[in-house]
Motif scaffolding. Structure first.
Motif, PDB file in Angstrom:
ATOM      1  N   THR B  34       0.828  -1.203   0.000  1.00 37.73           N
ATOM      2  CA  THR B  34       0.000   0.000   0.000  1.00 37.73           C
ATOM      3  C   THR B  34       0.866   1.258   0.000  1.00 37.73           C
ATOM      4  O   THR B  34       0.585   2.229  -0.721  1.00 37.73           O
ATOM      5  N   LEU B  38       1.095   4.108  -2.856  1.00 37.20           N
ATOM      6  CA  LEU B  38       0.784   5.499  -2.458  1.00 37.20           C
ATOM      7  C   LEU B  38       1.939   6.443  -2.797  1.00 37.20           C
ATOM      8  O   LEU B  38       1.722   7.538  -3.321  1.00 37.20           O
ATOM      9  N   ALA B  78      -3.605   9.526   4.174  1.00 36.28           N
ATOM     10  CA  ALA B  78      -3.622   8.989   2.807  1.00 36.28           C
ATOM     11  C   ALA B  78      -3.576   7.468   2.823  1.00 36.28           C
ATOM     12  O   ALA B  78      -4.240   6.785   2.045  1.00 36.28           O
ATOM     13  N   LEU B  79      -2.791   6.936   3.755  1.00 38.29           N
ATOM     14  CA  LEU B  79      -2.601   5.494   3.845  1.00 38.29           C
ATOM     15  C   LEU B  79      -3.892   4.809   4.296  1.00 38.29           C
ATOM     16  O   LEU B  79      -4.300   3.786   3.723  1.00 38.29           O
ATOM     17  N   ARG B  82      -6.443   3.803   1.807  1.00 39.35           N
ATOM     18  CA  ARG B  82      -6.140   2.682   0.921  1.00 39.35           C
ATOM     19  C   ARG B  82      -6.019   1.349   1.655  1.00 39.35           C
ATOM     20  O   ARG B  82      -5.989   0.297   1.019  1.00 39.35           O
TER      21      ARG B  82
END
Lengths: 245, 245
Positions: B34, B38, B78-79, B82
């Motif tokens: 991930t 990203l 942001a992580l 996802r």
């Protein structure tokens, strides 16, 4: 013929609620099938709280009639060996034939749990509602006070529900925090459809400062579903137990 | 280039543990994939506690190096967008390039939870160990006292593990009960392979009366895995957090 009462705990995550329905597995459906195969006769249980999809239980009640000679209190053990691991019967006992889990007077207790922190915790994703906005516990407690006692809870009943009366009594309603978890615990003589989740959604609004605690009075007086807060998501709700009077 | 530290919470139920392995999804594997997608570069994280399959976390630590210009503290947001819902990063921050999650001095805290009642509760099946035999809390607390402090914990280390020294210090070790849940909470400067689960398995034996609390002294002195109790099942264990000194 004897009537047997079960106390049923379940993780509701993977079920379409309590009540048998055409598309999707339900708690009632699994119990009917498992009991029928265990006892060798067609069994249909009657549940006390017909919980929605995603709602959990530590002490829901179901009864059924059987000709079986297995002692009622042994049925829990035999049943648990055959049930999936997300449904566990806590107790089985014989009750009088007149006992009906919904028509007999009772005090029901539910808990609604909110995980209130910046980021969710994965272990709690299926049994709490996650809220990142800081909740004011005192405001929630003040708002809860206005809901205690006997009221017409029409504003706290899903609009589509058809019932004789929307008057109910709430004996206890507490809001407490332990670390990041806020627990709304409510005991009443009965609850309207979605009532606990609408109470939770409304107390959440009080906790976020969207309404003032006193406004609960106006919401009750409106007798209008739209006056109350939103229906809080199912996964935060757990049926704790039922005491028959 | 900067080094970023993550605090990672996860429900370990559906993973083959932390560490990347050929057959089965792991926490480390998901984070590597991930983060790489990203940040648009190959990322390999280094974890602090390489938890086993089924073990959970509220605060495991991982670091990685990146050329990305995204501010370190924004990466968590942001992580999390996802990541699957059973892994949630609680914090991301830049740390000095010399920081290593396993080689820097730290205090690690774990909890082992036991559900002690007649029947299991489905909601707790993945994050507690179920024990129907009544446990004597005081005996467990007495046994725990003998484990506090600096000891050679060779008896509490999985037999196959190869380490330089089996001496560790336990700063805190408490056993408490809340309703039906007994929590063993332990803080130490490091733990041997399976050490917390073997401590839990041994305290369980004390709680069931299979050993006397004082016998912990003999078990420690034996420096032999077979002297201690069994390794308690993985699902009861949660990595709570790590404090770097």
């Amino acid at each position: 013929m004897k009537r047997v009462k079960l106390i049923v705990a379940y993780d509701g995550t993977n079920y379409h609620g309590w009540q048998v329905q055409p598309n999707g597995e339900t708690i009632e459906g699994v119990l009917n099938r498992t009991l029928s195969s265990l006892l060798g006769e067609k069994i249909i249980v009657t549940g006390a709280s017909r919980t929605d999809a995603g709602v959990h239980s530590m002490g829901n009640v179901a009864v059924f009639d059987t000709k079986s000679r297995i002692p009622a209190e042994k049925i829990s053990y035999a049943l648990n060996q055959r049930l999936p691991e997300d449904i566990v019967v806590q107790k089985s006992e014989e009750v009088p034939a007149a006992f009906h889990p919904r028509h007999c007077d009772s005090r029901k207790t539910y808990e609604y749990r909110i995980l209130n922190r910046e980021f969710p915790l994965p272990m709690y994703r299926n049994n709490t509602y996650f809220c990142y906005r800081k909740l004011d516990l005192e405001k929630m407690q003040q708002a809860a006070e206005y809901l205690r006692g006997e009221h017409d809870f029409k504003s706290f009943c899903a609009a589509a529900a058809v019932v004789e009366t929307t008057v109910r009594t709430i004996y206890e309603l507490t809001v407490s925090r332990q670390e990041d978890i806020i627990t709304i615990r409510v005991t009443g003589n009965g609850f309207l459809y979605n009532m606990v989740r609408i109470i939770a959604g409304t107390l959440l609004q009080a906790g976020m400062g969207m309404i003032e605690p006193e406004e609960i009075k106006t919401i009750l007086a409106a007798k209008e579903r739209s006056a109350a807060g939103p229906t809080a998501p199912a996964q935060g709700l757990t049926m704790i137990g039922i005491e028959y009077l």
